[in-house]
Motif scaffolding. Structure first.
Motif, short mmCIF file in Angstrom:
data_model
loop_
_atom_site.label_atom_id
_atom_site.label_comp_id
_atom_site.label_asym_id
_atom_site.label_seq_id
_atom_site.Cartn_x
_atom_site.Cartn_y
_atom_site.Cartn_z
N VAL A 131 29.75 42.59 46.60
CA VAL A 131 30.27 41.24 46.37
C VAL A 131 30.26 40.93 44.87
O VAL A 131 29.36 41.35 44.14
N THR A 132 31.29 40.19 44.44
CA THR A 132 31.42 39.84 43.02
C THR A 132 31.87 38.41 42.79
O THR A 132 31.68 37.88 41.69
N THR A 133 32.48 37.74 43.78
CA THR A 133 33.00 36.40 43.55
C THR A 133 31.88 35.38 43.60
O THR A 133 30.82 35.60 44.20
N ASP A 158 22.80 31.13 40.18
CA ASP A 158 23.27 30.93 38.80
C ASP A 158 22.89 32.12 37.93
O ASP A 158 23.70 32.61 37.13
N ALA A 159 21.66 32.61 38.10
CA ALA A 159 21.19 33.73 37.29
C ALA A 159 21.96 35.01 37.62
O ALA A 159 22.33 35.78 36.73
N LEU A 160 22.23 35.22 38.90
CA LEU A 160 23.00 36.40 39.31
C LEU A 160 24.42 36.35 38.76
O LEU A 160 24.96 37.36 38.26
N ALA A 165 28.56 38.15 34.82
CA ALA A 165 29.46 37.82 33.71
C ALA A 165 29.15 38.65 32.48
O ALA A 165 30.06 39.00 31.71
N ARG A 166 27.86 38.99 32.28
CA ARG A 166 27.48 39.81 31.12
C ARG A 166 27.75 41.28 31.35
O ARG A 166 27.75 42.07 30.41
N LEU A 172 25.72 43.83 43.53
CA LEU A 172 25.23 43.07 44.68
C LEU A 172 25.95 43.56 45.93
O LEU A 172 27.17 43.66 45.95
N TRP A 173 25.18 43.82 46.98
CA TRP A 173 25.73 44.37 48.22
C TRP A 173 25.25 43.54 49.41
O TRP A 173 24.11 43.05 49.41
N VAL A 174 26.12 43.40 50.40
CA VAL A 174 25.76 42.66 51.62
C VAL A 174 26.22 43.43 52.85
O VAL A 174 27.12 44.28 52.78
#
Length: 262
Positions: A131-133, A158-160, A165-166, A172-174
């Motif tokens: 996941v990325t969005t 927010d931190a993720l 963005a950096r 991240l995987w689900v």
């Protein structure tokens, strides 16, 4: 050299450096300590070792570290990451005396990454994806909080999102059942090392013991192999440790988090 000894040496040499905290927004050195600030108001204390400090010096370091974070009004919680194999006389007592609360010890697991690629096929009716969005990241973060029995904390999402963005390499995987996220976790390639970390694995209680977490672990491992990594490390609870032991990962030490909140 036995695997346990070799892996522990690699862990200390390769991971207990700035490589341990690639998402840091600030790092201050205090003697042997690395005082790390993360987005979302979280402080973190780690180190390669305590430099042979005695109990009196360690107590002083704990107090000085805490004052460093107290001076930043944006930091409202701090984790001190201890390791069971360190020479750290008086550390537990010093941390408790300064208001830190010990969490549950976890096993530091290390082994060949390739072995994790085959720990489990995706069960019927389950989808595993990266996941990325923003919407997906927030949904995943809320689901993981629920799985751990914690209140949903938007700052974690927010931190993720800030890290994505950096572009620091985190993935991240689900896993989903009927379109619902039921399990999730992070993949953390460690720059300049042989290692990748598998972190944050959590599955909703109603969906445990179905092979979902194993499939999620295998998917992350295959992604890491494609990046050229060869070793994997993870801090594992008693629930996830057997999943990692079966393909050959070994326990090299323990780690206990000590948490302070403003």
């Amino acid at each position: 050299m036995p695997d346990t000894t070799r892996y522990l040496q690699a862990y200390d040499d390769q991971l207990r450096t700035d490589a341990e905290t690639p998402s840091a927004i600030g790092v201050t050195m205090l003697g042997p300590l690395r005082l790390v600030t993360f987005a979302g108001g979280r402080g973190f204390v780690t180190y390669r070792d305590l430099g042979g400090s005695d109990a009196e010096r360690i107590s002083g370091l704990v107090g000085e570290a805490l004052e460093h974070f107290r001076a930043d009004p944006e930091t409202d919680r701090v984790e001190w990451k201890s390791r069971g194999h360190d020479h750290a006389p008086g550390l537990h007592d010093a941390l408790v005396a300064h208001g830190f609360t010990p969490g549950e010890p976890e096993s530091i697991m290390i082994g060949p990454l390739a072995a994790l690629c085959e720990v489990g096929d995706v069960p019927a009716g389950v989808t595993v994806r990266r996941v990325t969005t923003e919407a997906d990241v927030r949904a995943m973060s809320a689901m993981v909080d629920e799985a751990f029995g914690e209140a949903v904390d938007a700052r974690q999402a927010d931190a993720l999102l800030s890290r994505l963005a950096r572009g620091d390499g985190m993935e991240l995987w689900v896993a989903e059942v009927d379109g619902r996220m039921v399990s999730g976790g992070r993949l953390e390639p460690v720059p300049g090392t042989d290692f990748v970390g598998i972190w944050g694995g959590a599955t909703l209680e109603a969906y445990r013991h179905r092979g979902i977490y194993r499939a999620l672990t295998a998917a992350r491992a295959r992604s890491a192999v494609a990046l050229g990594k060869t070793l994997v490390h993870s801090d594992s609870t008693d629930d996830s440790r057997p999943i990692l032991e079966r393909p050959g990962l070994v326990k090299v030490s323990t780690t206990t988090p000590y948490d302070w909140a403003r």
